[in-house]
Design a protein around this motif. Structure first.
Motif, PDB file in Angstrom:
ATOM      1  N   ASP A  12       0.786  -1.325   0.046  1.00  0.00           N
ATOM      2  CA  ASP A  12      -0.035  -0.314   0.149  1.00  0.00           C
ATOM      3  C   ASP A  12       0.787   1.185   0.117  1.00  0.00           C
ATOM      4  O   ASP A  12       1.652   1.421   0.910  1.00  0.00           O
ATOM      5  N   ASN A  13       0.590   2.106  -0.966  1.00  0.00           N
ATOM      6  CA  ASN A  13       1.097   3.436  -0.904  1.00  0.00           C
ATOM      7  C   ASN A  13       2.622   3.355  -1.036  1.00  0.00           C
ATOM      8  O   ASN A  13       3.279   4.392  -0.401  1.00  0.00           O
ATOM      9  N   TYR A  14       3.127   2.525  -1.557  1.00  0.00           N
ATOM     10  CA  TYR A  14       4.651   2.236  -1.256  1.00  0.00           C
ATOM     11  C   TYR A  14       5.525   3.291  -1.988  1.00  0.00           C
ATOM     12  O   TYR A  14       6.423   3.745  -1.444  1.00  0.00           O
ATOM     13  N   GLY A  15       4.977   3.957  -3.161  1.00  0.00           N
ATOM     14  CA  GLY A  15       5.743   4.753  -3.736  1.00  0.00           C
ATOM     15  C   GLY A  15       6.017   6.191  -2.915  1.00  0.00           C
ATOM     16  O   GLY A  15       7.151   6.392  -2.628  1.00  0.00           O
ATOM     17  N   PRO A  16       5.114   6.684  -2.603  1.00  0.00           N
ATOM     18  CA  PRO A  16       5.059   7.870  -1.698  1.00  0.00           C
ATOM     19  C   PRO A  16       5.840   7.394  -0.462  1.00  0.00           C
ATOM     20  O   PRO A  16       6.636   8.342   0.095  1.00  0.00           O
ATOM     21  N   TRP A  17       5.500   6.455   0.261  1.00  0.00           N
ATOM     22  CA  TRP A  17       6.408   5.991   1.186  1.00  0.00           C
ATOM     23  C   TRP A  17       7.847   5.986   1.362  1.00  0.00           C
ATOM     24  O   TRP A  17       8.599   6.221   2.271  1.00  0.00           O
ATOM     25  N   THR A  18       8.335   5.735   0.109  1.00  0.00           N
ATOM     26  CA  THR A  18       9.712   5.710  -0.208  1.00  0.00           C
ATOM     27  C   THR A  18      10.661   7.004  -0.043  1.00  0.00           C
ATOM     28  O   THR A  18      11.576   7.063  -0.105  1.00  0.00           O
ATOM     29  N   VAL A  19       9.783   7.858  -0.306  1.00  0.00           N
ATOM     30  CA  VAL A  19      10.273   9.289  -0.350  1.00  0.00           C
ATOM     31  C   VAL A  19       9.736  10.345   0.562  1.00  0.00           C
ATOM     32  O   VAL A  19       9.771  11.582   0.819  1.00  0.00           O
ATOM     33  N   GLN A  75      -1.722 -11.519   5.886  1.00  0.00           N
ATOM     34  CA  GLN A  75      -1.770  -9.600   5.941  1.00  0.00           C
ATOM     35  C   GLN A  75      -1.532  -9.056   7.250  1.00  0.00           C
ATOM     36  O   GLN A  75      -0.811  -8.313   7.374  1.00  0.00           O
ATOM     37  N   GLU A  76      -2.142  -9.793   8.201  1.00  0.00           N
ATOM     38  CA  GLU A  76      -1.834  -9.388   9.587  1.00  0.00           C
ATOM     39  C   GLU A  76      -0.607  -9.627  10.088  1.00  0.00           C
ATOM     40  O   GLU A  76       0.083  -8.531  10.774  1.00  0.00           O
ATOM     41  N   SER A  77      -0.024 -10.618   9.689  1.00  0.00           N
ATOM     42  CA  SER A  77       1.543 -10.981  10.241  1.00  0.00           C
ATOM     43  C   SER A  77       2.536  -9.784   9.625  1.00  0.00           C
ATOM     44  O   SER A  77       3.505  -9.204  10.249  1.00  0.00           O
ATOM     45  N   VAL A  78       2.108  -9.428   8.430  1.00  0.00           N
ATOM     46  CA  VAL A  78       3.056  -8.489   7.661  1.00  0.00           C
ATOM     47  C   VAL A  78       2.999  -6.907   8.387  1.00  0.00           C
ATOM     48  O   VAL A  78       3.928  -6.307   8.809  1.00  0.00           O
ATOM     49  N   GLY A  79       1.460  -6.701   8.515  1.00  0.00           N
ATOM     50  CA  GLY A  79       1.198  -5.453   9.058  1.00  0.00           C
ATOM     51  C   GLY A  79       2.065  -5.083  10.711  1.00  0.00           C
ATOM     52  O   GLY A  79       2.186  -4.315  10.779  1.00  0.00           O
ATOM     53  N   ASN A  80       2.079  -6.241  11.098  1.00  0.00           N
ATOM     54  CA  ASN A  80       2.706  -6.359  12.694  1.00  0.00           C
ATOM     55  C   ASN A  80       4.190  -6.286  12.541  1.00  0.00           C
ATOM     56  O   ASN A  80       4.662  -5.805  13.716  1.00  0.00           O
ATOM     57  N   ARG A  81       4.834  -6.655  11.413  1.00  0.00           N
ATOM     58  CA  ARG A  81       6.337  -6.715  11.302  1.00  0.00           C
ATOM     59  C   ARG A  81       6.770  -5.831  10.745  1.00  0.00           C
ATOM     60  O   ARG A  81       8.135  -5.713  10.576  1.00  0.00           O
ATOM     61  N   VAL A  84       5.102  -1.089   6.456  1.00  0.00           N
ATOM     62  CA  VAL A  84       4.085  -0.903   5.315  1.00  0.00           C
ATOM     63  C   VAL A  84       3.282  -2.038   5.504  1.00  0.00           C
ATOM     64  O   VAL A  84       3.421  -2.872   6.186  1.00  0.00           O
ATOM     65  N   THR A  85       2.061  -1.739   4.688  1.00  0.00           N
ATOM     66  CA  THR A  85       0.967  -2.689   4.680  1.00  0.00           C
ATOM     67  C   THR A  85       0.898  -3.260   3.446  1.00  0.00           C
ATOM     68  O   THR A  85       1.353  -2.493   2.515  1.00  0.00           O
ATOM     69  N   MET A  86      -0.112  -4.086   3.214  1.00  0.00           N
ATOM     70  CA  MET A  86      -0.139  -4.623   1.920  1.00  0.00           C
ATOM     71  C   MET A  86      -1.904  -4.948   1.505  1.00  0.00           C
ATOM     72  O   MET A  86      -2.342  -5.572   2.679  1.00  0.00           O
ATOM     73  N   SER A  87      -2.291  -5.110   0.499  1.00  0.00           N
ATOM     74  CA  SER A  87      -3.618  -5.312   0.084  1.00  0.00           C
ATOM     75  C   SER A  87      -3.494  -6.391  -0.489  1.00  0.00           C
ATOM     76  O   SER A  87      -2.591  -6.848  -1.374  1.00  0.00           O
ATOM     77  N   LEU A  88      -4.472  -7.368  -0.434  1.00  0.00           N
ATOM     78  CA  LEU A  88      -4.662  -8.664  -1.412  1.00  0.00           C
ATOM     79  C   LEU A  88      -5.947  -8.851  -2.019  1.00  0.00           C
ATOM     80  O   LEU A  88      -6.840  -8.317  -1.641  1.00  0.00           O
ATOM     81  N   SER A  89      -5.796  -9.492  -3.121  1.00  0.00           N
ATOM     82  CA  SER A  89      -6.952  -9.632  -3.833  1.00  0.00           C
ATOM     83  C   SER A  89      -6.818 -11.070  -4.489  1.00  0.00           C
ATOM     84  O   SER A  89      -5.864 -11.225  -5.286  1.00  0.00           O
TER      85      SER A  89
END
Length: 252
Positions: A12-19, A75-81, A84-89
């Motif tokens: 999620d929102n990775y490009g803006p987060w990197t800067v 998803q929760e495991s990544v969010g806790n560690r 950044v967060t991630m979306s799944l489809s």
């Protein structure tokens, strides 16, 4: 007939987060991406799925056997560690391309990849266990013929890399356009393709195309299974048969 379940994973929102608040060091971003991929490979792999890094900020997984709760837990495991967060489809289809197309559309409908308001989306539908079969997933494990002798022991590493990548690029494009398959470089001289129900002739055609277009010789082992892990192991055994017999295409 295959029934591939594909999960599109997007940070999620990775490009803006990197800067933000200022550009982050590239080495730190590469470290984060590689660690995230490694963790996801284990989280998905422990549930008999396969994940491919694609562009790292986007990843593609074959997740037959994983239900919505499995996806939410990953998803929760990544969010806790991670910071950044991630979306799944998730989507399914008789071809991997159609499944990924639906999964991507669901993510895009939820908001842009650079939308700060889109966080940890989980969309789509998994295959109910009663509808699963032993031939839902077909995986093809491609390998460059005599890569060590032809390239690794003869050329400098970058020229070897060019040869392998040219073979991969030609194969990836052909399998996508001719056979609705998704092919991924997995290291060394290996490519794994997620395929619909293809015949031996289709794989021979793909190998001939790569040979004629970029002069890289391939062989392939093909497996089917209820999960990516099952199909992948069968494909590995089939590839070993190719190596032992000199055949270019073997089904397990």
């Amino acid at each position: 007939m295959t029934n591939t379940q594909v999960t599109h994973i997007q940070i999620d929102n990775y490009g803006p987060w990197t800067v933000t608040p200022e550009p982050r060091r590239e080495v730190d971003l590469q470290t984060l991406q590689s660690r995230l991929y490694a963790d996801l490979a284990q989280l998905v792999g422990n549930r008999d799925g396969y994940i491919f890094f694609s562009r790292f900020d986007n990843m593609i997984a074959v997740t037959n056997g994983l239900d919505e709760a499995d996806h939410a837990l990953i998803q929760e495991s990544v969010g806790n560690r991670y910071p950044v967060t991630m979306s799944l489809s998730v989507a399914t289809g008789t071809t991997p391309v159609s499944a990924l197309g639906t999964a991507t559309e669901q993510l895009q409908d939820a908001g842009s990849a650079q939308d700060d308001g889109r966080r940890e989306v989980l969309r789509g539908q998994t295959i109910d266990d009663e509808f699963r079969t032993e031939t839902d997933v077909q995986l093809a494990h491609f390998d460059v013929d005599d890569a060590t002798e032809k390239y690794t022991d003869q050329l400098n590493e970058f020229d070897t890399f060019i040869q392998i990548e040219q073979g991969y690029a030609a194969l990836m494009k052909y399998m996508r356009e001719a056979h609705d398959s998704l092919s991924f470089f997995v290291g060394g001289d290996n490519v794994i393709a997620v395929c619909p129900s293809l015949s031996a002739d289709a794989y021979h055609d793909a190998i001939d195309h790569v040979s004629e277009s970029v002069d890289v010789e391939l062989k392939v082992g093909v497996g089917q299974g209820r999960t990516a892990s099952d199909a992948g192991m069968d494909a590995k055994h089939a590839l070993e048969t190719c190596r032992a017999t000199g055949e270019t295409v073997t089904f397990e």
